[in-house]
Design a protein around this motif. Structure first.
Motif, PDB file in Angstrom:
ATOM      1  N   ASN A 139       0.850  -1.184   0.000  1.00 26.27           N
ATOM      2  CA  ASN A 139       0.000   0.000   0.000  1.00 26.27           C
ATOM      3  C   ASN A 139       0.887   1.234   0.000  1.00 26.27           C
ATOM      4  N   VAL A 140       0.498   2.238  -0.765  1.00 25.97           N
ATOM      5  CA  VAL A 140       1.267   3.482  -0.813  1.00 25.97           C
ATOM      6  C   VAL A 140       0.345   4.663  -0.550  1.00 25.97           C
ATOM      7  N   ASP A 141       0.843   5.644   0.184  1.00 31.32           N
ATOM      8  CA  ASP A 141       0.083   6.844   0.526  1.00 31.32           C
ATOM      9  C   ASP A 141       0.411   7.970  -0.430  1.00 31.32           C
ATOM     10  N   GLY A 142      -0.535   8.893  -0.581  1.00 31.70           N
ATOM     11  CA  GLY A 142      -0.290  10.034  -1.439  1.00 31.70           C
ATOM     12  C   GLY A 142      -1.393  11.070  -1.316  1.00 31.70           C
ATOM     13  N   TYR A 143      -1.404  11.979  -2.288  1.00 38.66           N
ATOM     14  CA  TYR A 143      -2.430  13.016  -2.325  1.00 38.66           C
ATOM     15  C   TYR A 143      -3.090  13.036  -3.697  1.00 38.66           C
ATOM     16  N   ARG A 144      -4.303  13.552  -3.743  1.00 44.15           N
ATOM     17  CA  ARG A 144      -5.042  13.683  -4.994  1.00 44.15           C
ATOM     18  C   ARG A 144      -5.539  15.119  -5.133  1.00 44.15           C
ATOM     19  N   LEU A 145      -5.404  15.664  -6.341  1.00 41.35           N
ATOM     20  CA  LEU A 145      -5.951  16.960  -6.713  1.00 41.35           C
ATOM     21  C   LEU A 145      -6.816  16.759  -7.945  1.00 41.35           C
ATOM     22  N   GLY A 146      -7.895  17.478  -8.053  1.00 40.07           N
ATOM     23  CA  GLY A 146      -8.738  17.305  -9.232  1.00 40.07           C
ATOM     24  C   GLY A 146      -9.809  18.359  -9.333  1.00 40.07           C
ATOM     25  N   GLY A 147     -10.600  18.214 -10.355  1.00 43.81           N
ATOM     26  CA  GLY A 147     -11.716  19.116 -10.582  1.00 43.81           C
ATOM     27  C   GLY A 147     -12.686  18.487 -11.555  1.00 43.81           C
ATOM     28  N   GLY A 148     -13.908  18.988 -11.538  1.00 39.95           N
ATOM     29  CA  GLY A 148     -14.902  18.430 -12.433  1.00 39.95           C
ATOM     30  C   GLY A 148     -16.175  19.235 -12.434  1.00 39.95           C
ATOM     31  N   ALA A 149     -17.195  18.632 -13.019  1.00 37.49           N
ATOM     32  CA  ALA A 149     -18.508  19.261 -13.110  1.00 37.49           C
ATOM     33  C   ALA A 149     -19.580  18.190 -12.959  1.00 37.49           C
ATOM     34  N   GLN A 150     -20.712  18.596 -12.390  1.00 36.86           N
ATOM     35  CA  GLN A 150     -21.879  17.729 -12.275  1.00 36.86           C
ATOM     36  C   GLN A 150     -23.058  18.477 -12.891  1.00 36.86           C
ATOM     37  N   PHE A 151     -23.828  17.763 -13.716  1.00 35.88           N
ATOM     38  CA  PHE A 151     -24.952  18.369 -14.412  1.00 35.88           C
ATOM     39  C   PHE A 151     -26.240  17.662 -14.008  1.00 35.88           C
ATOM     40  N   ALA A 152     -27.198  18.441 -13.492  1.00 38.59           N
ATOM     41  CA  ALA A 152     -28.485  17.890 -13.078  1.00 38.59           C
ATOM     42  C   ALA A 152     -29.206  17.330 -14.300  1.00 38.59           C
ATOM     43  N   VAL A 153     -29.787  16.122 -14.164  1.00 35.79           N
ATOM     44  CA  VAL A 153     -30.513  15.527 -15.276  1.00 35.79           C
ATOM     45  C   VAL A 153     -31.998  15.378 -14.995  1.00 35.79           C
ATOM     46  N   ARG A 154     -32.385  14.976 -13.805  1.00 37.72           N
ATOM     47  CA  ARG A 154     -33.792  14.841 -13.464  1.00 37.72           C
ATOM     48  C   ARG A 154     -33.902  14.688 -11.955  1.00 37.72           C
TER      49      ARG A 154
END
Length: 187
Positions: free
Chosen positions: A141-156
């Motif tokens: 097992n290895v430890d680390g960090y995560r960076l990210g970005g995104g979008a969510q779009f409402a559908v119903r």
């Protein structure tokens, strides 16, 4: 780093263009994800002159909770468990990417009054890799960090679809670049 700056600029622009009546995402959510996983390992960090590089399918589930802060902005907590089909078999054995656990936070900015949003995220990640040379096998097992970005779009209703880019950096010269498509719901 340039990607993180670009994501921050997009999120800031979205916040500046947000109508006053935009709803901040809030409450619990659950989602499934599938996508692209590119694993890179530079073994020179551990004294071996070799590199592992492979691509596979990313799949997993995530849960989270968003807290509305005001002006359409929300702060959220994320938990995720995922796995990958990435596997390399030409380094005198086999190295396989296995499960990846993530816990982190995110800041969401609304895109409009329909519940769609963009977000930036970051946190702790722990991945498991296994290696075998045909006679000896090991899992670590290895430890680390995560960076990210995104979008969510409402559908119903409270359902949404989304997309996300994330970069993970682990100890021992391992890193991941992932693109994920998500489908989920809020409660």
């Amino acid at each position: 780093m340039n990607k993180l700056l670009a994501l921050t600029a997009v999120a800031t622009a979205a916040l500046a263009a947000t109508p006053a009546l935009a709803q901040a995402p809030q409450g619990p959510r659950v989602e499934g994800l599938v996508g692209y996983d590119a694993v890179r390992v530079d073994l020179s960090d551990v004294g071996i002159d070799d590199k592992f590089k492979d691509e596979g399918v990313l799949y997993g589930v995530g849960v989270g909770y968003d807290f509305a802060l005001g002006n359409g902005v929300s702060l959220g907590a994320d938990l995720e468990a995922s796995d990958s089909t990435a596997k390399e078999s030409n380094i005198g054995g086999t190295l396989k990417a296995k499960r990846d656990l993530y816990a982190g936070g995110r800041v969401s900015f609304p895109l409009g009054a329909d519940g769609s949003n963009v977000y930036v995220k970051g946190g702790y990640t722990n991945a498991r890799f296994s290696a075998s040379d045909g006679t000896i096998s090991a899992t670590d097992n290895v430890d680390g960090y995560r960076l990210g970005g995104g979008a969510q779009f409402a559908v119903r209703g409270k359902a949404y679809v989304g997309g996300e880019y994330r970069y993970s950096n682990y100890e021992g010269g391992l890193e991941r670049h992932q693109l994920a498509a998500t489908i989920g719901t809020r409660f």
